[in-house]
Design a protein around this motif. Structure first.
Motif, mmCIF file in Angstrom:
data_model
loop_
_atom_site.group_PDB
_atom_site.id
_atom_site.type_symbol
_atom_site.label_atom_id
_atom_site.label_comp_id
_atom_site.label_asym_id
_atom_site.label_seq_id
_atom_site.Cartn_x
_atom_site.Cartn_y
_atom_site.Cartn_z
ATOM 1 N N LYS A 230 0.850 -1.181 0.000
ATOM 2 C CA LYS A 230 0.000 0.000 0.000
ATOM 3 C C LYS A 230 0.887 1.232 0.000
ATOM 4 C CE LYS A 230 -3.736 2.437 2.314
ATOM 5 N NZ LYS A 230 -4.636 2.532 3.493
ATOM 6 N N LEU A 231 0.701 2.087 -0.990
ATOM 7 C CA LEU A 231 1.529 3.279 -1.136
ATOM 8 C C LEU A 231 1.036 4.379 -0.197
ATOM 9 C CD1 LEU A 231 1.750 3.390 -5.027
ATOM 10 C CD2 LEU A 231 3.405 2.430 -3.419
ATOM 11 N N PRO A 232 1.944 5.059 0.485
ATOM 12 C CA PRO A 232 1.534 6.168 1.350
ATOM 13 C C PRO A 232 1.164 7.427 0.563
ATOM 14 C CG PRO A 232 3.908 5.931 1.403
ATOM 15 C CD PRO A 232 3.388 4.791 0.582
ATOM 16 N N ASP A 233 1.580 7.467 -0.700
ATOM 17 C CA ASP A 233 1.320 8.639 -1.547
ATOM 18 C C ASP A 233 0.792 8.144 -2.889
ATOM 19 O OD1 ASP A 233 1.237 10.959 -2.957
ATOM 20 O OD2 ASP A 233 3.364 11.476 -2.723
ATOM 21 N N VAL A 234 -0.504 8.371 -3.165
ATOM 22 C CA VAL A 234 -1.105 7.845 -4.399
ATOM 23 C C VAL A 234 -0.491 8.483 -5.642
ATOM 24 C CG1 VAL A 234 -3.286 7.241 -3.301
ATOM 25 C CG2 VAL A 234 -2.973 9.541 -4.229
ATOM 26 N N SER A 235 0.112 9.664 -5.505
ATOM 27 C CA SER A 235 0.721 10.310 -6.676
ATOM 28 C C SER A 235 1.932 9.539 -7.183
ATOM 29 C CB SER A 235 1.126 11.744 -6.332
ATOM 30 O OG SER A 235 2.116 11.757 -5.307
ATOM 31 N N ALA A 236 2.496 8.689 -6.331
ATOM 32 C CA ALA A 236 3.666 7.909 -6.734
ATOM 33 C C ALA A 236 3.279 6.612 -7.428
ATOM 34 C CB ALA A 236 4.524 7.599 -5.513
ATOM 35 N N PHE A 237 1.981 6.340 -7.540
ATOM 36 C CA PHE A 237 1.536 5.055 -8.088
ATOM 37 C C PHE A 237 2.055 4.778 -9.501
ATOM 38 C CE2 PHE A 237 -1.446 2.554 -10.588
ATOM 39 C CZ PHE A 237 -1.538 1.385 -9.838
ATOM 40 N N PRO A 238 1.887 5.690 -10.483
ATOM 41 C CA PRO A 238 2.329 5.361 -11.856
ATOM 42 C C PRO A 238 3.818 5.024 -11.939
ATOM 43 C CG PRO A 238 0.922 7.292 -11.843
ATOM 44 C CD PRO A 238 1.277 7.024 -10.416
ATOM 45 N N GLU A 239 4.639 5.847 -11.312
ATOM 46 C CA GLU A 239 6.081 5.632 -11.391
ATOM 47 C C GLU A 239 6.488 4.340 -10.689
ATOM 48 O OE1 GLU A 239 10.272 8.007 -10.376
ATOM 49 O OE2 GLU A 239 8.322 8.891 -9.877
ATOM 50 N N PHE A 240 5.898 4.095 -9.513
ATOM 51 C CA PHE A 240 6.271 2.898 -8.765
ATOM 52 C C PHE A 240 5.811 1.633 -9.502
ATOM 53 C CE2 PHE A 240 6.619 -0.021 -5.204
ATOM 54 C CZ PHE A 240 7.700 0.483 -4.500
ATOM 55 N N LYS A 241 4.642 1.695 -10.108
ATOM 56 C CA LYS A 241 4.135 0.539 -10.848
ATOM 57 C C LYS A 241 5.006 0.259 -12.068
ATOM 58 C CE LYS A 241 0.063 -1.307 -13.179
ATOM 59 N NZ LYS A 241 -1.321 -1.039 -13.663
ATOM 60 N N ASP A 242 5.420 1.304 -12.773
ATOM 61 C CA ASP A 242 6.287 1.107 -13.935
ATOM 62 C C ASP A 242 7.618 0.495 -13.525
ATOM 63 O OD1 ASP A 242 4.362 2.157 -15.556
ATOM 64 O OD2 ASP A 242 5.219 4.192 -15.592
ATOM 65 N N LEU A 243 8.118 0.887 -12.371
ATOM 66 C CA LEU A 243 9.375 0.329 -11.887
ATOM 67 C C LEU A 243 9.226 -1.156 -11.578
ATOM 68 C CD1 LEU A 243 12.314 0.862 -10.966
ATOM 69 C CD2 LEU A 243 11.396 1.352 -8.694
ATOM 70 N N LEU A 244 8.110 -1.536 -10.953
ATOM 71 C CA LEU A 244 7.881 -2.938 -10.617
ATOM 72 C C LEU A 244 7.680 -3.791 -11.867
ATOM 73 C CD1 LEU A 244 5.462 -2.615 -7.550
ATOM 74 C CD2 LEU A 244 7.927 -2.999 -7.539
ATOM 75 N N ALA A 245 7.122 -3.205 -12.897
ATOM 76 C CA ALA A 245 6.878 -3.954 -14.139
ATOM 77 C C ALA A 245 8.172 -4.430 -14.779
ATOM 78 C CB ALA A 245 6.083 -3.092 -15.116
ATOM 79 N N GLN A 246 9.294 -3.818 -14.401
ATOM 80 C CA GLN A 246 10.580 -4.218 -14.962
ATOM 81 C C GLN A 246 11.181 -5.428 -14.249
ATOM 82 O OE1 GLN A 246 13.144 -0.752 -15.012
ATOM 83 N NE2 GLN A 246 11.485 0.604 -15.682
ATOM 84 N N ASN A 247 10.599 -5.820 -13.134
ATOM 85 C CA ASN A 247 11.111 -6.975 -12.377
ATOM 86 C C ASN A 247 10.720 -8.258 -13.098
ATOM 87 O OD1 ASN A 247 11.473 -9.114 -10.442
ATOM 88 N ND2 ASN A 247 11.527 -7.561 -8.836
ATOM 89 N N PRO A 248 11.693 -9.072 -13.495
ATOM 90 C CA PRO A 248 11.365 -10.283 -14.275
ATOM 91 C C PRO A 248 10.590 -11.330 -13.475
ATOM 92 C CG PRO A 248 13.691 -10.271 -13.660
ATOM 93 C CD PRO A 248 13.140 -8.927 -13.280
#
Length: 867
Positions: free
Chosen positions: A548-566
């Motif tokens: 659960k993200l403490p700041d919803v504004s960080a959602f797009p960037e954090f999700k894109d970063l996780l998508a790179q995890n194989p």
């Protein structure tokens, strides 16, 4: 003053009370003469003291009054009881095996009863330490939901101040609101829960402070912490004056100064706190809250009414506040307010939804006393059978006592005295077992802070009553049974000991019946542990991580970063998440209103969580048209009586939704929680705070560690808030399930041991009374198989009766308990009663086998000599 008048009056009266009239002049003359002589030699004071000593030394049997034999009889009874106890000790030493069985059985039962006492004492002591428990009340309200009247522990935020202004009978009020925050002190950062309260909270409730002043809570920048939090953040240091930084949301922070540290809370408590701050801070930390809205609820409102009789007066005027709430509430109509006294609040909490107190253990309060009674009955019946067996070796002693004048009642008193002595030994062993074994073990599986306070007079009253009741009940029947034998029959050897004793067989039947009930319980809870462990959640919780993200504004960037995890196979965002957060909505149908759960998710959420689509389709990727499309679970269409689900429409707050798919029922929380009607909507992108990830099998822990590292980069001031979906119900959920099974199995094992010992005693009694018969049979050619059949035959019918009564009873009781504990209990099956039968039949044959082996080794010639 004459010397005769200086004789101690009380001592002289005591001497006249006990001394025989015909010996008074002789005995008292000597004592009086000594008294006069000592006055001259040693003085009056010392002479009076020595006179008292002479009076006490003269209290011997030769000086006692006859008083129609009553006075002398009372002292004789004391001597006789002393003799009985000596005889009892000698008998216990001569028969160590039977003494061990008796003490073991009773001590196990007493030990379990003491654990039950500790549990019940704990339950009924919760929140009873508050000085004003009879004057403080929680304000609750009733609503009519779906045809059912429900009581809620919340209340309007405006109510506390309004009540205090309107009613002078109310001396103090406090609102209570709990919220999650991040607490930081230097490099220590943790997710915690802060409690907003009004300053009078610490005056209404008894929470003494170790350091600081309760009045400091009036300061908006002050904070009072618990002893546990003080140790967590500051170890043994006095933290008064230290600052804590609290983070309430994405961008709201505030520094508070510690002005108080509470003493450790009593073990038996429900209402407590970790961090206390002034309620006025709530407006700053949550500016979106309208404090003039009568429908805005807080977690609790407490009022203190100095004269409890005024509650009725205040309650009669609560309708005007109810009308104010209903004028702003379009969901559920409030029916009335109710005041719940703090002294009884915990007991009432089982009926109050969203109550500040919880964890009312209804199942424990019902089952544990019954269990303790079961074990006590088993222990007493076990003692009865063993006592009668032991008495068969004391027939000559009984005959001798009767031949020299012992009455039937004297024999009864003798055996009752012996039994109370045995029970006293069992009590000491039982206390030791309870303190050293049973109680620590029960605390470990229940996580309750139970204890036996030996300074509590109620505990000693319970212990004394338990000893006397157990001693008398378990010893009464053997005492009367043994005392009825005639002296002449004992010496002639015609006493047919135990061959046709119906009552002992009834006792054994009850033992076996109770044992069968407990065996069924053990088997059922063992199977239930496996059932609950392997039960389908309605989705695949394995290989899934969430955060659960403490700041919803960080959602797009954090999700894109996780998508790179194989290791991550699929990702999904959501405003709500299974096991953590849902919202509630009201659906109005022509018939009535329904309360349903709401989850807003991205389209990929269903595939990531492996929620099963039964019919229809899921959402398309962010199509605007899907904003009015919903997916519902099976309970939704069943509760609302929808026949053709796909395409069906309904309204929520005048917004029309269309069902596009049906999801198989799933458990949002644990199996204790009933599956509720739930619908899914497509989440708005600015409300996505949860991220769910399905990862490759075997990579969960590596991916989890990688998530923590990325989190530290994005949110350095916020502790990681995520985990494995398989642990979402709490790490101790399945442990608690396993502990329940361990507890019931342990008690069932003790019950089987007690029943086996009772069975052993009765079979031994029967065989010892038929030694001559079996010897004749052996001489005439009967084999051991034939003798075993004779012994088994009479008890097989007894066992069948116990099984026919015990198994249906056990089925009913255990099924009722499972229905009480679980919304979806394990279905009962035939293997449960089958295993119970196997265990009980095995006990019968093992006990018979021990006796057959004894007969096989015995010489029939010696058996024929038995008179």
């Amino acid at each position: 003053m004459e010397p005769s008048k200086q004789i101690p009056k009380l001592a002289h009266k005591f001497f006249k009370w006990y001394c025989r009239g015909d010996r008074y002049e002789e005995l008292h003359g000597d004592i009086e003469e000594f008294f006069y002589d000592r006055i001259e030699e040693k003085g009056l004071r010392k002479a009076q003291w020595l006179y008292l000593m002479d009076v006490l030394r003269g209290c011997q049997s030769y000086a006692w009054k006859n008083n129609n034999g009553q006075f002398h009889s009372k002292f004789n009874h004391l001597i006789m009881l002393k003799n009985y106890f000596k005889t009892s000790l000698r008998s216990m030493m001569r028969n160590p095996l039977s003494s061990f069985i008796n003490i073991f059985g009773l001590s196990m039962s007493i030990g379990i009863c003491l654990v039950v006492y500790a549990f019940m004492d704990y339950q009924y002591s919760i929140d009873q330490h508050h000085e004003h428990k009879n004057e403080v009340y929680l304000v609750t309200f009733y609503v009519d939901k779906e045809g059912e009247t429900l009581q809620y522990g919340k209340s309007p935020v405006m109510l506390a101040e309004t009540l205090k202004l309107d009613y002078p009978q109310i001396s103090k009020t406090s609102r209570v609101e709990d919220r999650n925050v991040v607490v930081k002190y230097k490099n220590k950062v943790f997710h915690e829960e802060v409690r907003y309260v009004d300053p009078e909270f610490l005056e209404m409730f008894t929470f003494p402070l170790k350091w600081g002043e309760p009045s400091s809570l009036q300061g908006l920048n002050n904070i009072i912490i618990s002893a546990e939090m003080s140790e967590k953040y500051f170890a043994d240091v006095n933290p008064i004056g230290y600052d804590l930084m609290l983070k309430f949301g994405d961008d709201i922070k505030k520094t508070f100064t510690i002005t108080g540290v509470a003493e450790p809370f009593p073990d038996a408590h429900q209402i407590s706190f970790d961090f206390l701050i002034n309620f006025s801070n709530f407006g700053y930390t949550h500016p979106e809250i309208d404090f003039k809205d009568w429908y805005k609820l807080v977690d609790a409102t407490f009022v203190q009414i100095e004269n409890p009789t005024d509650v009725a007066l205040i309650h009669a005027g609560m309708d005007k506040y109810r009308d104010l709430v209903n004028s702003t509430n379009n969901d559920w109509e409030m029916l009335s307010f109710q005041f719940e006294q703090l002294a009884t609040l915990f007991d009432r909490s089982q009926y109050i939804s969203e109550s500040i107190t919880y964890n009312y253990d209804e199942a424990g309060r019902i089952t544990l006393p019954i269990l303790g009674l079961f074990m006590l009955v088993l222990g007493c019946f076990n003692y009865i059978n063993i006592a009668i067996v032991s008495a068969s070796k004391r027939l000559k002693e009984i005959g001798v006592r009767k031949s020299i004048g012992a009455s039937k009642m004297a024999t009864v008193i003798q055996f009752l005295s012996e039994n109370i002595l045995v029970t006293s030994f069992a009590l000491l062993v039982g206390i030791f077992l309870a303190v050293s074994l049973f109680l620590p073990w029960f605390i470990g599986i229940s996580q309750m802070r139970l204890s036996l306070n030996f300074g509590d007079e109620n505990l000693w009253l319970f212990v004394i009553a338990l000893t006397l009741i157990t001693g008398v009940i378990s010893g009464l029947y053997p005492a009367f049974y043994i005392s009825k034998f005639q002296t002449v029959h004992i010496f002639k050897g015609v006493v047919k000991f135990g061959q046709k004793n119906l009552l002992t067989k009834v006792f054994l039947c009850v033992q076996l019946m109770l044992a069968s009930i407990l065996i069924i319980s053990a088997v059922t809870f063992t199977q239930n542990t496996d059932f609950q462990t392997t039960r389908d959640w309605g989705y695949d919780q394995h290989n899934v991580l969430y955060l659960k993200l403490p700041d919803v504004s960080a959602f797009p960037e954090f999700k894109d970063l996780l998508a790179q995890n194989p290791n991550i196979l699929s990702l999904a965002g959501s405003a709500h998440h299974l096991g953590h957060q849902v919202d509630y909505d009201i659906i109005q149908t022509p018939e009535r209103r329904y309360e349903v759960r709401l989850m807003s998710v991205e389209p990929e959420y269903f595939e990531t969580m492996k929620l099963r689509l039964l019919e229809g389709t899921t959402f398309n990727a962010h199509y605007e048209s899907d904003k009015r499309m919903v997916l519902v679970n099976e309970s939704f269409i069943n509760n609302l009586n929808i026949t053709d689900a796909v395409g069906h429409t309904f309204k929520v707050d005048s917004i029309k939704y269309e069902i596009t798919g049906v999801i198989q029922d799933f458990h949002i929380y644990s199996f204790y929680d009933k599956i509720r009607p739930t619908y899914f909507t497509l989440a708005d992108t600015d409300k996505l705070s949860y991220i769910s990830m399905r990862v490759k099998p075997g990579s969960s822990y590596d991916t989890y560690n990688a998530l923590r590292e990325e989190w530290a980069t994005f949110f350095p001031e916020t502790p990681f808030l995520g985990g494995h979906q398989a642990d979402v119900w709490g790490a101790d959920y399945y442990e608690m399930e396993a502990n329940q099974g361990d507890f019931v199995r342990a008690v069932a094992l003790i019950a089987v041991l007690l029943a086996t010992m009772g069975f052993y005693g009765l079979v031994t009694l029967n065989v010892s009374g038929r030694v001559r018969e079996f010897s004749i049979r052996k001489v005439l050619g009967a084999g051991l198989k034939n003798i075993a059949g004779i012994i088994t035959k009479q008890y097989l019918a007894l066992l069948m009766v116990a099984i026919l009564i015990g198994i249906p009873t056990g089925f009913f009781l255990v099924e009722s308990l499972l229905n009480l504990l679980y919304e979806y209990p394990m279905p009962m099956n035939h293997s449960i009663w089958l295993l119970s039968v196997v265990i009980l039949v095995s006990i019968l044959f093992l006990v018979v086998l021990t006796q057959v082996k004894k007969l096989a080794k015995s010489n029939p010639v010696e058996g024929l000599k038995v008179e």
